[in-house]
Write an enzyme that holds these catalytic residues in place. Structure first.
Site, short mmCIF file in Angstrom:
data_model
loop_
_atom_site.label_atom_id
_atom_site.label_comp_id
_atom_site.label_asym_id
_atom_site.label_seq_id
_atom_site.Cartn_x
_atom_site.Cartn_y
_atom_site.Cartn_z
N ASP A 1 -11.19 3.04 4.07
CA ASP A 1 -11.67 1.67 3.92
C ASP A 1 -13.19 1.62 3.74
O ASP A 1 -13.73 0.61 3.31
CB ASP A 1 -11.35 0.86 5.19
CG ASP A 1 -10.03 0.10 5.11
OD1 ASP A 1 -9.69 -0.37 4.02
OD2 ASP A 1 -9.37 -0.02 6.16
N GLN B 1 -4.87 -1.44 9.60
CA GLN B 1 -4.82 -2.76 9.00
C GLN B 1 -5.48 -3.79 9.93
O GLN B 1 -5.20 -3.83 11.13
CB GLN B 1 -3.36 -3.14 8.72
CG GLN B 1 -3.17 -4.46 8.02
CD GLN B 1 -3.64 -4.46 6.57
OE1 GLN B 1 -3.72 -3.41 5.92
NE2 GLN B 1 -3.95 -5.63 6.05
N LYS C 1 0.84 -1.20 0.00
CA LYS C 1 0.00 0.00 0.00
C LYS C 1 0.87 1.25 0.00
O LYS C 1 0.61 2.21 -0.74
CB LYS C 1 -0.92 0.00 1.23
CG LYS C 1 -2.09 -0.96 1.10
CD LYS C 1 -2.81 -1.15 2.44
CE LYS C 1 -3.85 -2.26 2.29
NZ LYS C 1 -4.46 -2.65 3.58
N1 GUN Z 1 -6.89 -6.54 5.95
C1 GUN Z 1 -7.11 -7.24 4.82
N2 GUN Z 1 -7.74 -6.47 3.91
C2 GUN Z 1 -7.92 -5.26 4.47
C3 GUN Z 1 -8.50 -4.05 4.02
O1 GUN Z 1 -9.00 -3.92 2.90
N3 GUN Z 1 -8.48 -3.02 4.90
C4 GUN Z 1 -7.95 -3.14 6.14
N4 GUN Z 1 -7.99 -2.08 6.94
N5 GUN Z 1 -7.41 -4.26 6.60
C5 GUN Z 1 -7.39 -5.30 5.76
#
Ligand code: GUN
Length: 310
Positions: A128, A105, A61
């Site tokens: 998100d 996350q 990311k």
């Molecule tokens: N863990 C796995 N996929 C995601 C996501 O799309 N967002 C977040 N915050 N954590 C994740």
């Protein structure tokens, strides 16, 4: 490349290529916003603990953000951190006008209630789209204006791929297999807004193969490797495979070798479907690209700037 990938190449929805194009458009939008408004969109990514998969996601990311000209700051916290300490960090990011997007996350360690953390994020910075305010805005169709929903990245990317392949989705039968908050539920909302007739199916659905066979659009998001069989698919249907499952694939050289498969039996499905996303290279790259798009959208909304149409 497998035989079926070669034979049915025109049926493959290349999410990797689409995501690269989207990331270029995002990069251009970021440059334009910076030149016109002096605004540099920024994303804060919070990682608690040292889960290896999460570390890889967070690193990817950060790299993708920087490649698009978005400032990305990682906040890495010890696995033993208290919920209160994490909430203090979230509050400081909420109050920092230079931070436009916040992503914590998941999963979080057991001592922390993920709902409490998500609810503490300013909905305007919730890239998100997991905060209940954004869930409610999406459910009530509040999709434009300064208080529009932030839409979860994976379903947003799936809708882009579907519209790119099919154009207007009006009147189509869509079956969403899976009812998670992250994918299934928001996907159903987006498809309903796009005028599809939507069924949300799941592990307890009766006659699941028959239900799936009704679909012009089948979105599989159950997290079960290769669950959807070729004969679950209506001939010509568009199949979006959200699953990312690691399964054993031993070879003579490497008995511990693993490979990634989706929730759909790809080789069987591509012989029936009109189009299908592969795993890897389908939905996965779209999720990160949409996170960047959401960050730019959030930065624009927070500063009264028109949001780009992706
Ligand atoms: N863990 C796995 N996929 C995601 C996501 O799309 N967002 C977040 N915050 N954590 C994740």
């Amino acid at each position: 490349m497998s035989d079926s990938k070669v034979r049915f190449a025109d049926r493959i929805i290349d999410g990797k290529a689409f995501a690269e194009g989207l990331r270029e458009r995002i990069g251009a939008a970021v440059s334009g916003i910076e030149a016109a408004h002096g605004l540099a969109p920024s994303l804060a990514v919070v990682l608690v603990g040292d889960d290896p998969a999460s570390q890889i996601y967070v690193r990817n990311k950060g790299r993708a953000a920087e490649a698009a000209g978005i400032a990305a700051a990682d906040h890495r916290l010890d696995a033993a951190i208290s919920q209160e300490e994490l909430l203090t960090l979230v509050a400081s990011l909420n109050n920092d006008a230079m931070v436009h997007g916040i992503l914590v996350q998941l999963p979080l360690p057991d001592q922390i209630d993920p709902a409490a953390v998500i609810d503490a994020i300013d909905p305007a910075k919730d890239v998100d789209g997991f905060h209940v305010v954004n869930v409610g805005r999406l459910a009530s169709g509040q999709m434009s204006g300064p208080n529009a929903a932030m839409v979860p990245c994976t379903p947003l990317g799936c809708r882009m791929l579907l519209e790119d392949r099919l154009g207007d989705l009006t009147g189509l039968e869509a079956v969403v297999l899976g009812r998670s908050n992250i994918v299934g539920k928001p996907m159903a909302q987006l498809l309903t807004q796009a005028n599809c007739t939507v069924t949300v199916a799941h592990s307890k659905t009766r006659d699941l193969p028959d239900v799936c066979r009704r679909a012009d659009i089948l979105v599989a998001a159950v997290g079960r490797p290769q669950m959807v069989q070729g004969d679950w698919i209506k001939p010509g249907a568009v199949v979006i495979d959200v699953g990312i499952n690691r399964v054993p694939a031993p070879t003579g050289d490497d008995p511990d070798k693993m490979r990634l498969v989706g929730d759909v039996d790809f080789d069987a499905a591509i012989a029936v479907a009109g189009a299908i996303t592969p795993v890897p290279g389908g939905v996965g790259p779209m999720t990160i690209a949409c996170l960047l798009a959401n960050t730019v959208t959030a930065a624009c909304r927070q500063n009264g700037i028109d949001t780009p149409a992706w």
